[in-house]
Design a protein around this motif. Structure first.
Motif, short mmCIF file in Angstrom:
data_model
loop_
_atom_site.label_atom_id
_atom_site.label_comp_id
_atom_site.label_asym_id
_atom_site.label_seq_id
_atom_site.Cartn_x
_atom_site.Cartn_y
_atom_site.Cartn_z
N ARG A 159 -1.23 16.84 0.75
CA ARG A 159 -2.55 16.57 0.16
C ARG A 159 -2.37 17.51 -1.13
O ARG A 159 -2.16 18.86 -1.06
CB ARG A 159 -3.64 16.91 0.92
N ASN A 160 -3.16 16.77 -2.14
CA ASN A 160 -3.38 17.53 -3.49
C ASN A 160 -4.52 18.33 -3.27
O ASN A 160 -5.96 17.81 -3.24
CB ASN A 160 -3.37 16.76 -4.52
N LEU A 161 -4.84 19.47 -3.57
CA LEU A 161 -6.04 20.39 -3.37
C LEU A 161 -6.52 20.38 -4.77
O LEU A 161 -7.76 20.53 -4.79
CB LEU A 161 -5.65 21.72 -2.83
N SER A 162 -5.68 20.22 -5.89
CA SER A 162 -6.42 19.99 -7.16
C SER A 162 -5.21 19.30 -7.77
O SER A 162 -4.25 18.71 -7.43
CB SER A 162 -6.71 21.49 -7.71
N ASN A 163 -5.53 19.18 -9.13
CA ASN A 163 -4.68 18.46 -9.97
C ASN A 163 -3.16 19.06 -10.03
O ASN A 163 -2.23 18.28 -10.25
CB ASN A 163 -4.95 18.26 -11.49
N ASN A 164 -3.14 20.38 -9.86
CA ASN A 164 -1.95 21.02 -9.94
C ASN A 164 -1.40 21.91 -8.85
O ASN A 164 -0.64 22.98 -8.64
CB ASN A 164 -1.87 22.17 -11.24
N LEU A 165 -2.19 21.73 -7.68
CA LEU A 165 -2.04 22.44 -6.29
C LEU A 165 -1.50 21.68 -5.33
O LEU A 165 -2.54 20.56 -5.02
CB LEU A 165 -3.06 23.26 -6.09
N ASN A 166 -0.59 21.57 -4.44
CA ASN A 166 -0.41 20.78 -3.31
C ASN A 166 -0.11 21.47 -2.21
O ASN A 166 0.72 22.47 -2.42
CB ASN A 166 0.83 19.72 -3.88
N ILE A 167 -0.43 20.80 -0.86
CA ILE A 167 0.04 21.42 0.40
C ILE A 167 0.84 20.44 0.98
O ILE A 167 0.19 19.51 1.24
CB ILE A 167 -1.11 22.13 1.10
N LYS A 168 1.73 20.95 1.56
CA LYS A 168 2.84 19.95 2.56
C LYS A 168 2.97 20.82 3.60
O LYS A 168 3.42 21.94 3.49
CB LYS A 168 3.94 19.61 1.74
N ALA A 169 2.61 20.17 4.88
CA ALA A 169 2.54 21.00 6.07
C ALA A 169 3.41 19.81 7.20
O ALA A 169 2.86 18.66 7.14
CB ALA A 169 1.61 21.64 6.77
N ARG A 170 4.13 20.38 8.24
CA ARG A 170 4.50 19.66 9.36
C ARG A 170 4.63 20.51 10.68
O ARG A 170 5.25 21.60 10.61
CB ARG A 170 5.68 19.02 9.22
N TYR A 171 3.77 20.21 11.56
CA TYR A 171 3.54 20.99 12.87
C TYR A 171 4.15 20.01 14.00
O TYR A 171 4.04 18.84 13.95
CB TYR A 171 2.39 21.33 13.25
N ASN A 172 5.07 20.63 14.72
CA ASN A 172 5.61 19.67 16.02
C ASN A 172 5.54 20.49 17.26
O ASN A 172 5.85 21.86 17.35
CB ASN A 172 7.08 19.60 15.74
N VAL A 180 8.50 23.16 -14.22
CA VAL A 180 8.19 24.41 -13.83
C VAL A 180 7.28 24.59 -12.55
O VAL A 180 5.85 24.00 -12.77
CB VAL A 180 8.13 25.22 -14.81
N ASN A 181 7.61 25.15 -11.44
CA ASN A 181 6.48 25.33 -10.52
C ASN A 181 6.64 26.32 -9.66
O ASN A 181 7.91 27.12 -9.44
CB ASN A 181 6.25 24.01 -9.41
N VAL A 182 5.77 26.90 -9.01
CA VAL A 182 5.67 28.11 -8.26
C VAL A 182 5.13 27.71 -6.84
O VAL A 182 4.36 26.98 -6.41
CB VAL A 182 4.88 29.22 -8.59
N SER A 183 6.19 28.09 -5.80
CA SER A 183 6.11 27.71 -4.36
C SER A 183 6.02 28.59 -3.63
O SER A 183 6.76 29.73 -3.57
CB SER A 183 7.13 26.67 -3.84
N LEU A 184 5.00 28.64 -2.34
CA LEU A 184 4.94 29.73 -1.36
C LEU A 184 5.30 28.80 0.01
O LEU A 184 4.46 28.02 0.21
CB LEU A 184 3.67 30.47 -1.17
N SER A 185 6.23 29.21 0.48
CA SER A 185 6.82 28.36 1.92
C SER A 185 6.88 29.32 3.20
O SER A 185 7.18 30.53 2.82
CB SER A 185 8.00 27.66 1.46
N GLY A 186 6.60 28.98 4.25
CA GLY A 186 6.83 29.76 5.54
C GLY A 186 7.12 28.73 6.70
O GLY A 186 6.90 27.73 6.77
N ILE A 187 7.85 29.31 7.64
CA ILE A 187 8.13 28.63 8.75
C ILE A 187 7.87 29.51 9.93
O ILE A 187 8.31 30.73 10.03
CB ILE A 187 9.95 28.30 8.81
N MET A 188 7.34 28.74 11.05
CA MET A 188 7.01 29.71 12.33
C MET A 188 7.63 28.89 13.30
O MET A 188 7.54 27.54 13.36
CB MET A 188 5.63 30.04 12.64
#
Length: 335
Positions: free
Chosen positions: A261-274, A301-309
């Motif tokens: 989902r796009n939170l704004s024009n330049n900000l996107n969140i992508k997640a998958r939970y299993n 150019v983009n900046v990304s913050l990713s995490g895995i649990m």
């Protein structure tokens, strides 16, 4: 005298008669005004004939496919002078990513395939001693799904998923009597482990940004094809596969949630939970959450913050996690 008077009278008569003739001629030359200012309706045409106009064939086709592609490179680097009083470790990290999704929709039928590939390495150095290059990201994920809509938001689905890694994973130590870093053990490789998951159930999809799968009938095969790993005496290093065996099958209940989902024009969140709950051990399910928050700086150019649990008791009784912040170049299709 009398003759002269008669002569003048004759001349005067001729002049008057000529003027009268001129006036009569001018009147005849005048245009008569048209007093009828309303146009008369034309008589209807009675001899009409049907004419067949040829229509060219445009040869148009409906395209039921949609495709999205993304690939890029991320880099992190840090360096310190020899006299840097606060201390620090020089490092450089490079990561590659590739992602593709294709979707087919026709009437109530849907087919979706998505592949996510990630690989990265990091190397550090301190006091002139360089460490070995270690991977900091390694993932192969390929998901296929066919679905048939039952209503606007609900569908029945069947999915097949493959997961593994590109490169070997190692444990590290130092050589006896030196500070030189060496590999002490191999803990994972391509298809060690590798997972195939087949899932059947219901899918809830209220819009194109979120979906929830409830896989009441799910089977997962765990493969460990490297004998150096499958023959290890430690259970935690074999990913739940029996000693000496290369294959394990589980029947389970699965929940999979996807968010893009796009939170704004330049900000996107992508997640998958299993969530994967073996029917033999429903009280101890496996969990995995992958999430990436991406901020677009420019078109490339983009900046990304990713995490895995990850929680999987076959691997470790504690929660495993990783996190990365990166600046990268990403090219997306379609533009």
């Amino acid at each position: 005298m009398f003759k002269s008077i008669n002569f003048l009278f004759v001349i005067l008569l001729l002049v008057v008669s000529q003027q009268g003739m001129a006036q009569i001629d001018l009147k005849k030359l005048r245009a008569k005004p048209d007093t009828n200012i309303v146009e008369k309706p034309q008589a209807p045409v009675t001899n009409l004939q049907d004419v067949m106009v040829p229509i060219p064939q445009l040869d148009l086709e409906v395209n039921y496919w949609k495709h999205w592609t993304k690939f890029g490179i991320n880099m992190n680097q840090a360096s310190f002078s020899e006299n840097w009083s606060a201390g620090g470790v020089n490092s450089i990290a490079i990561g590659l990513l590739g992602w593709h999704k294709s979707e087919y929709n026709k009437n109530n039928f849907q087919y979706v395939t998505e592949i996510d590939l990630r690989y990265g390495k990091i190397r550090t150095s301190k006091d002139g001693q360089r460490s070995l290059a270690k991977k900091n990201n390694d993932r192969i994920f390929w998901d296929h799904k066919i679905a048939h809509k039952l209503s606007k938001s609900w569908a029945i689905y069947f999915a097949v998923t493959f997961e593994s890694q590109f490169d070997a994973g190692y444990k590290y130590g130092t050589a006896q009597g030196t500070n030189e870093e060496i590999i002490t053990d191999t803990v994972s490789r391509f298809m060690a482990p590798g997972y195939f998951t087949e899932s059947f159930g219901l899918e809830y999809k209220p819009d194109n940004t979120f979906s929830l799968r409830l896989g009441t009938g799910t089977a997962r095969q765990t493969l460990v094809l490297d004998e150096r790993i499958s023959n290890k005496p430690n259970d935690k290093d074999r990913f739940g596969v029996d000693l000496g065996s290369k294959f394990k099958n589980d029947l389970a209940f699965q929940v999979t949630a996807n968010l893009d989902r796009n939170l704004s024009n330049n900000l996107n969140i992508k997640a998958r939970y299993n969530l994967f709950a073996d029917y033999k051990e429903l009280s101890d399910p496996d969990h995995r959450l992958d999430a990436t928050l991406t901020a677009k700086v420019t078109n490339l150019v983009n900046v990304s913050l990713s995490g895995i649990m990850v929680y999987n008791s076959d691997e470790d009784v504690k929660v495993q996690y990783s996190q990365a912040l990166a600046l990268g170049l990403t090219y997306t299709l379609p533009r």
